[in-house]
Design an enzyme around this catalytic site. Sequence first.
Site, mmCIF file in Angstrom:
data_model
loop_
_atom_site.group_PDB
_atom_site.id
_atom_site.type_symbol
_atom_site.label_atom_id
_atom_site.label_comp_id
_atom_site.label_asym_id
_atom_site.label_seq_id
_atom_site.Cartn_x
_atom_site.Cartn_y
_atom_site.Cartn_z
ATOM 1 N N HIS A 72 -59.993 14.437 2.932
ATOM 2 C CA HIS A 72 -60.386 15.940 3.087
ATOM 3 C C HIS A 72 -60.006 16.770 2.300
ATOM 4 C CE1 HIS A 72 -62.766 16.270 7.262
ATOM 5 N NE2 HIS A 72 -62.828 14.868 6.570
ATOM 6 N N TYR A 200 -62.846 25.244 12.761
ATOM 7 C CA TYR A 200 -61.970 26.065 13.732
ATOM 8 C C TYR A 200 -62.747 27.286 13.891
ATOM 9 C CZ TYR A 200 -57.838 22.971 12.478
ATOM 10 O OH TYR A 200 -56.993 21.960 12.137
ATOM 11 N N PRO A 292 -51.619 21.999 19.025
ATOM 12 C CA PRO A 292 -52.403 21.121 17.978
ATOM 13 C C PRO A 292 -52.965 22.071 16.767
ATOM 14 C CG PRO A 292 -53.309 21.155 20.040
ATOM 15 C CD PRO A 292 -52.090 21.989 20.271
ATOM 16 N N LYS A 296 -50.026 19.638 13.013
ATOM 17 C CA LYS A 296 -48.464 19.455 12.604
ATOM 18 C C LYS A 296 -47.832 18.515 13.361
ATOM 19 C CE LYS A 296 -49.276 22.241 9.160
ATOM 20 N NZ LYS A 296 -49.364 21.780 8.066
ATOM 21 N N TYR A 384 -51.222 24.101 5.251
ATOM 22 C CA TYR A 384 -52.034 23.143 6.035
ATOM 23 C C TYR A 384 -51.806 21.715 5.554
ATOM 24 C CZ TYR A 384 -56.172 21.214 8.456
ATOM 25 O OH TYR A 384 -57.038 20.688 9.157
#
Length: 389
Positions: A72, A200, A292, A296, A384
């Site tokens: 990704h 998100y 979550p 991580k 990220y």
Amino acid sequence: MKTDVAIIGAGPAGLLLGHLLRQQGIDVVVVERQSADYVLGRIRAGVLEKVTVDLMKQLDLSDRMMKEGLPHEGFYLADGEKLIHINIAELTGSSVMVYGQTEVTRDLMDASKSRGLEVIYKAGDVALHDVAGNSPYVTYQKDGQEHRIDARFIAGCDGFHGPSRKAIPDTVGKTFERVYPFGWLGILADVPPCNHELIYANHSNGFALASMRSSTRSRYYIQVPLDEKVEDWPDDRIWDELAVRLGPDAAANMTRGTALEKSIAPLRSFVFEPMRYGSLFLAGDAAHIVPPTGAKGLNLASSDVAYLSRALIQFFKNGNSEGIETYSDTALARVWKSERFSWSLTQLMHRFPDDGAFGRRMQVAELDYIASSEAARKSIAENYIGLPL
């Protein structure tokens, strides 16, 4: 039984550490209170940072991950009609891998026997003894008998509720915690994802996440109050709510299906210091929990394992104890940075009951800034994919 390192917990952290030490000829025994099937049945995260991918490659256990995993290169932050793309590949030159934690555990588990990693499942009443000195030992019950493992070091990879952290005296340990006033209701289904990248979403009804485990298996979450019950959320109600929170574009591409698993997970930020006491080391959820948001948890456990395996290998190979002495401080420096990122993303993307109009305006302002600033997007992208070890 005698060994160099006794590892408590046969989740991904414990198995990763065990394989890394066995690869260097260090004697290891892993003790797990649950059955192998139970461990494999735990549904967890699915986004792997470079540190986790690299450890699997180092162990030569990455073939299935590289074949079945989904690289990704970005993800989306959604807020109403605003859709912000965080192009992590363009911003950092790196990417993440979508591959379920269950599959990582399976790969590590399947290789244990052939690589000489002894794992004892269904070990009851696991207890740690004399961890302050140089001769710690572990006791457990199995098949109606008490067993004892003498070791030079013990690694506590047994999660938040395990016995390892509890073996550190209250006079030594310090706990930092933030409990969030909501949980995540998750649904796993064998349907294709609604989008090729994670979304998100911040919605007036609450947070939602569109994720996946593969090209044919999807994982979705919605924010719910802590007193909600899974039984009150039939599949159709979850899909309807996801369609609202994720927005019309995602909803148009969303395939509904029967839930393979549904659960509600409370959210907390938690750190325990120190991560070493005498001959005992903590790694993964035994020492820290992250919400979550940002994926991580497993990756932070992997960085602990990377630091700890290096320290133990240095000790047993060269008699060098520097890595052991600095393990806690080194690991915690990265832990707190990851905690900061997960906390900030949770604050940004969820609706908090007590934040009111001012809190909402702060979210809107922050998202506007992220949308207009490459520097802001790069900062998010760097965190990220995982900060360097």
